[in-house]
Design a protein around this motif. Structure first.
Motif, PDB file in Angstrom:
ATOM      1  N   MET A  22       0.876  -1.170   0.000  1.00  0.00           N
ATOM      2  CA  MET A  22       0.000   0.000   0.000  1.00  0.00           C
ATOM      3  C   MET A  22       0.919   1.226   0.000  1.00  0.00           C
ATOM      4  SD  MET A  22      -3.409  -0.981   0.321  1.00  0.00           S
ATOM      5  CE  MET A  22      -4.321   0.198   1.233  1.00  0.00           C
ATOM      6  N   SER A  27       3.621  -1.420   5.152  1.00  0.00           N
ATOM      7  CA  SER A  27       2.506  -2.193   4.599  1.00  0.00           C
ATOM      8  C   SER A  27       2.974  -3.208   3.558  1.00  0.00           C
ATOM      9  CB  SER A  27       1.463  -1.258   3.973  1.00  0.00           C
ATOM     10  OG  SER A  27       1.956  -0.689   2.775  1.00  0.00           O
ATOM     11  N   SER A  40      -1.530  -1.608   9.871  1.00  0.00           N
ATOM     12  CA  SER A  40      -2.872  -2.145   9.649  1.00  0.00           C
ATOM     13  C   SER A  40      -3.144  -2.418   8.171  1.00  0.00           C
ATOM     14  CB  SER A  40      -3.932  -1.208  10.234  1.00  0.00           C
ATOM     15  OG  SER A  40      -3.810   0.091   9.706  1.00  0.00           O
ATOM     16  N   ASP A  41      -2.618  -1.584   7.275  1.00  0.00           N
ATOM     17  CA  ASP A  41      -2.789  -1.845   5.841  1.00  0.00           C
ATOM     18  C   ASP A  41      -2.081  -3.137   5.434  1.00  0.00           C
ATOM     19  OD1 ASP A  41      -4.323   0.414   5.368  1.00  0.00           O
ATOM     20  OD2 ASP A  41      -2.592   1.660   4.849  1.00  0.00           O
ATOM     21  N   ARG A  44      -4.119  -6.081   6.572  1.00  0.00           N
ATOM     22  CA  ARG A  44      -5.264  -6.284   5.671  1.00  0.00           C
ATOM     23  C   ARG A  44      -4.823  -6.952   4.364  1.00  0.00           C
ATOM     24  NH1 ARG A  44      -6.694  -1.154   7.979  1.00  0.00           N
ATOM     25  NH2 ARG A  44      -8.726  -1.279   8.994  1.00  0.00           N
ATOM     26  N   ASP A 138      -5.732   1.530  14.622  1.00  0.00           N
ATOM     27  CA  ASP A 138      -6.614   1.623  13.459  1.00  0.00           C
ATOM     28  C   ASP A 138      -8.070   1.512  13.923  1.00  0.00           C
ATOM     29  OD1 ASP A 138      -8.300   0.163  11.287  1.00  0.00           O
ATOM     30  OD2 ASP A 138      -6.562   0.939  10.185  1.00  0.00           O
TER      31      ASP A 138
END
Length: 177
Positions: A22, A27, A40-41, A44, A138
């Motif tokens: 990301m 990320s 958090s990205d 995910r 987040d």
């Protein structure tokens, strides 16, 4: 968990075939196991590539409630100068990462995350890694942490189904990485 699963005959390469990313350096998902430094990205991306939702990735992180780590507190100076395997194995204190019950899974991990987020933990009370902290920093992930901290049964149910989904998605699928 279903019995009779079929596992791969060989271990995966450490590096992913397809790198995911990301906007931030933290990320980047380039290994077959998630980096403890993912934001958090990155979480995910990693779990999303395995077909898991945000709720499921947070449930799986609840396994961090288990286990211990060696603390260097009260370790003899000789060991601190030359940190050997023997020193670590015979360390005076093996502390739990998060909870007082490191051999039994519970929702204590989520309660401790929220306590950390509210700045109410004592020094040395928890040993979180960056991916743990990402779950409460987040907003979108924090709602699941809050739910699991209040409802242990929901955590257990979601952990069980998410773990089974993870096993099914990763045990024999050639396109997973």
């Amino acid at each position: 968990i279903k019995l009779g699963r079929v596992d791969s005959a060989v271990a995966d390469d450490r590096k992913r075939r397809r790198i995911l990313r990301m906007d931030t350096d933290r990320s980047v998902v380039d290994t077959t196991l998630p980096s403890p430094a993912l934001d958090s990205d990155g979480l995910r991306l990693y779990f999303g590539a395995l077909g898991l939702s945000e709720e499921e990735l947070v449930a799986l992180c609840g396994a961090h409630d288990l286990g211990r780590h060696v603390t260097l507190l009260n370790m003899p100076k000789e060991c601190l100068k030359n940190l050997t395997r023997t020193c670590l194995e015979e360390a005076p204190v093996m502390m739990p990462f998060v909870s007082e019950g490191p051999d039994t899974i519970s929702n204590a991990y989520f309660k401790k995350l929220l306590k950390w987020y509210d700045r109410k933990v004592e020094m040395g009370e928890v040993a979180f890694i960056p991916t743990d902290v990402a779950l409460v920093v987040d907003e979108g992930l924090r709602i699941h942490v809050q739910r699991y901290s209040r409802d242990e049964k929901a955590f257990f149910d979601n952990f069980l189904s998410a773990y089974q989904k993870l096993v099914d998605a990763s045990a024999t699928t050639n396109n997973r990485y």
